[in-house]
Motif scaffolding. Structure first.
Motif, PDB file in Angstrom:
ATOM      1  N   ARG A 188      -4.697   6.605  16.584  1.00  0.00           N
ATOM      2  CA  ARG A 188      -6.147   6.513  16.410  1.00  0.00           C
ATOM      3  C   ARG A 188      -6.492   5.914  15.048  1.00  0.00           C
ATOM      4  O   ARG A 188      -7.449   5.170  14.905  1.00  0.00           O
ATOM      5  CB  ARG A 188      -6.800   7.897  16.544  1.00  0.00           C
ATOM      6  CG  ARG A 188      -6.888   8.373  17.959  1.00  0.00           C
ATOM      7  CD  ARG A 188      -7.519   9.744  18.042  1.00  0.00           C
ATOM      8  NE  ARG A 188      -7.353  10.288  19.354  1.00  0.00           N
ATOM      9  CZ  ARG A 188      -8.203  10.075  20.351  1.00  0.00           C
ATOM     10  NH1 ARG A 188      -9.272   9.345  20.165  1.00  0.00           N
ATOM     11  NH2 ARG A 188      -7.989  10.604  21.538  1.00  0.00           N
ATOM     12  N   TYR A 189      -5.705   6.271  14.052  1.00  0.00           N
ATOM     13  CA  TYR A 189      -5.923   5.706  12.712  1.00  0.00           C
ATOM     14  C   TYR A 189      -5.684   4.197  12.742  1.00  0.00           C
ATOM     15  O   TYR A 189      -6.504   3.406  12.256  1.00  0.00           O
ATOM     16  CB  TYR A 189      -4.995   6.400  11.711  1.00  0.00           C
ATOM     17  CG  TYR A 189      -5.134   5.912  10.285  1.00  0.00           C
ATOM     18  CD1 TYR A 189      -6.359   5.973   9.634  1.00  0.00           C
ATOM     19  CD2 TYR A 189      -4.042   5.398   9.599  1.00  0.00           C
ATOM     20  CE1 TYR A 189      -6.492   5.529   8.328  1.00  0.00           C
ATOM     21  CE2 TYR A 189      -4.166   4.968   8.296  1.00  0.00           C
ATOM     22  CZ  TYR A 189      -5.384   5.027   7.669  1.00  0.00           C
ATOM     23  OH  TYR A 189      -5.511   4.583   6.383  1.00  0.00           O
ATOM     24  N   GLY A 190      -4.579   3.809  13.358  1.00  0.00           N
ATOM     25  CA  GLY A 190      -4.288   2.382  13.496  1.00  0.00           C
ATOM     26  C   GLY A 190      -5.374   1.683  14.289  1.00  0.00           C
ATOM     27  O   GLY A 190      -5.796   0.574  13.942  1.00  0.00           O
ATOM     28  N   TYR A 231      -7.166  -1.507  -3.426  1.00  0.00           N
ATOM     29  CA  TYR A 231      -5.800  -1.331  -2.925  1.00  0.00           C
ATOM     30  C   TYR A 231      -5.472   0.145  -2.784  1.00  0.00           C
ATOM     31  O   TYR A 231      -6.066   0.999  -3.438  1.00  0.00           O
ATOM     32  CB  TYR A 231      -4.773  -2.058  -3.800  1.00  0.00           C
ATOM     33  CG  TYR A 231      -4.416  -1.394  -5.110  1.00  0.00           C
ATOM     34  CD1 TYR A 231      -3.396  -0.447  -5.199  1.00  0.00           C
ATOM     35  CD2 TYR A 231      -5.099  -1.726  -6.277  1.00  0.00           C
ATOM     36  CE1 TYR A 231      -3.060   0.144  -6.411  1.00  0.00           C
ATOM     37  CE2 TYR A 231      -4.763  -1.144  -7.487  1.00  0.00           C
ATOM     38  CZ  TYR A 231      -3.740  -0.211  -7.552  1.00  0.00           C
ATOM     39  OH  TYR A 231      -3.417   0.378  -8.752  1.00  0.00           O
ATOM     40  N   CYS A 232      -4.539   0.413  -1.869  1.00  0.00           N
ATOM     41  CA  CYS A 232      -4.027   1.774  -1.665  1.00  0.00           C
ATOM     42  C   CYS A 232      -2.505   1.677  -1.733  1.00  0.00           C
ATOM     43  O   CYS A 232      -1.976   0.814  -2.420  1.00  0.00           O
ATOM     44  CB  CYS A 232      -4.524   2.327  -0.322  1.00  0.00           C
ATOM     45  SG  CYS A 232      -4.041   1.309   1.104  1.00  0.00           S
ATOM     46  N   ALA A 233      -1.805   2.547  -1.034  1.00  0.00           N
ATOM     47  CA  ALA A 233      -0.344   2.479  -1.090  1.00  0.00           C
ATOM     48  C   ALA A 233       0.197   1.371  -0.196  1.00  0.00           C
ATOM     49  O   ALA A 233       1.048   0.584  -0.607  1.00  0.00           O
ATOM     50  CB  ALA A 233       0.254   3.822  -0.685  1.00  0.00           C
ATOM     51  N   GLY A 234      -0.324   1.292   1.021  1.00  0.00           N
ATOM     52  CA  GLY A 234       0.280   0.373   1.979  1.00  0.00           C
ATOM     53  C   GLY A 234      -0.647  -0.676   2.560  1.00  0.00           C
ATOM     54  O   GLY A 234      -0.214  -1.516   3.339  1.00  0.00           O
ATOM     55  N   GLY A 235      -1.927  -0.607   2.233  1.00  0.00           N
ATOM     56  CA  GLY A 235      -2.847  -1.652   2.701  1.00  0.00           C
ATOM     57  C   GLY A 235      -3.727  -1.271   3.865  1.00  0.00           C
ATOM     58  O   GLY A 235      -4.406  -2.141   4.430  1.00  0.00           O
ATOM     59  N   MET A 236      -3.719   0.015   4.240  1.00  0.00           N
ATOM     60  CA  MET A 236      -4.594   0.426   5.353  1.00  0.00           C
ATOM     61  C   MET A 236      -5.840   1.148   4.866  1.00  0.00           C
ATOM     62  O   MET A 236      -6.959   0.817   5.252  1.00  0.00           O
ATOM     63  CB  MET A 236      -3.819   1.299   6.339  1.00  0.00           C
ATOM     64  CG  MET A 236      -2.736   0.511   7.048  1.00  0.00           C
ATOM     65  SD  MET A 236      -1.886   1.474   8.297  1.00  0.00           S
ATOM     66  CE  MET A 236      -3.100   1.480   9.603  1.00  0.00           C
ATOM     67  N   ARG A 237      -5.664   2.164   4.023  1.00  0.00           N
ATOM     68  CA  ARG A 237      -6.851   2.865   3.497  1.00  0.00           C
ATOM     69  C   ARG A 237      -7.783   1.897   2.789  1.00  0.00           C
ATOM     70  O   ARG A 237      -8.998   2.066   2.787  1.00  0.00           O
ATOM     71  CB  ARG A 237      -6.430   3.965   2.502  1.00  0.00           C
ATOM     72  CG  ARG A 237      -6.010   5.249   3.145  1.00  0.00           C
ATOM     73  CD  ARG A 237      -5.471   6.201   2.105  1.00  0.00           C
ATOM     74  NE  ARG A 237      -4.190   5.757   1.588  1.00  0.00           N
ATOM     75  CZ  ARG A 237      -3.546   6.311   0.564  1.00  0.00           C
ATOM     76  NH1 ARG A 237      -4.093   7.325  -0.078  1.00  0.00           N
ATOM     77  NH2 ARG A 237      -2.378   5.864   0.171  1.00  0.00           N
ATOM     78  N   SER A 238      -7.196   0.873   2.188  1.00  0.00           N
ATOM     79  CA  SER A 238      -8.036  -0.090   1.464  1.00  0.00           C
ATOM     80  C   SER A 238      -8.914  -0.896   2.419  1.00  0.00           C
ATOM     81  O   SER A 238      -9.978  -1.374   2.036  1.00  0.00           O
ATOM     82  CB  SER A 238      -7.172  -1.010   0.597  1.00  0.00           C
ATOM     83  OG  SER A 238      -6.198  -1.647   1.366  1.00  0.00           O
TER      84      SER A 238
HETATM   85  O1  LIG Z   1      -1.806   3.604   1.930  1.00  0.00           O
HETATM   86  S1  LIG Z   1      -1.933   3.451   3.396  1.00  0.00           S
HETATM   87  O2  LIG Z   1      -3.225   3.918   3.864  1.00  0.00           O
HETATM   88  O3  LIG Z   1      -1.683   2.079   3.821  1.00  0.00           O
HETATM   89  S2  LIG Z   1      -0.603   4.569   4.211  1.00  0.00           S
END
Ligand SMILES: O=S(=O)([O-])[S-]
Length: 155
Positions: A27-29, A106-113
């Motif tokens: 769901r997040y994806g 930016y975040c850790a992996g590019g999704m939250r951002s």
């Molecule tokens: O940092 S993240 O949201 O890409 S896991």
């Protein structure tokens, strides 16, 4: 794709689809992919961000939206730390809606951002000013770029 944003040239990345990994639920994806299908959010690569930070006189405002617990591993030099949870509340203390400065989140992996960028656009920041760092801080580290470590806290 090369696009001019004020005096800064950004090579914008094609919008991509995130596939499910063990790190997040589908769901997040789906949510991130929905934003990319409807808004979408432009991404910048770590190399292009670094080149921009070194070359331009009109620096983008770089906002680190990771949680404070993630800062122990350092951050991109000069980035402002504003966690995802406080972003919409406090961003105007960092950069105004009227400013023309580009904003890179930016975040850790590019999704939250991606979610953070969407929040900024909803707040009224011009979509053309907002970029998300592709692969986030992990991508920046993987390239071996400079990292600013947190200052020792006084006891
Ligand atoms: O940092 S993240 O949201 O890409 S896991």
């Amino acid at each position: 794709m090369l696009r001019t944003l004020s005096s800064v040239n950004y090579r914008l990345q094609a919008v991509r689809t995130f596939t499910q990994t063990s790190f997040f639920n589908s769901r997040y994806g789906d949510l991130v992919n929905h934003i990319q299908a409807t808004v979408p959010i432009h991404e910048i690569t770590p190399s292009d961000l670094r080149a921009t930070l070194q070359a331009t006189s009109m620096w983008p405002v770089v906002i680190d939206v990771r949680e404070s617990s993630e800062h122990a591993e350092g951050k991109i030099p000069h980035a402002v730390c504003l966690s995802r949870g406080l972003l919409e509340r406090d961003v105007e203390k960092v950069v105004s809606v009227e400013s023309e400065r580009p904003i890179v989140v930016y975040c850790a992996g590019g999704m939250r951002s991606i979610l953070a960028a969407e929040g900024l656009i909803r707040l009224g920041y011009a979509k053309e000013r907002i970029l998300s760092l592709r692969d986030g801080f992990d991508g920046w580290k993987k390239e071996g770029f400079e990292i600013e470590m947190p200052k020792e806290e006084r006891k």
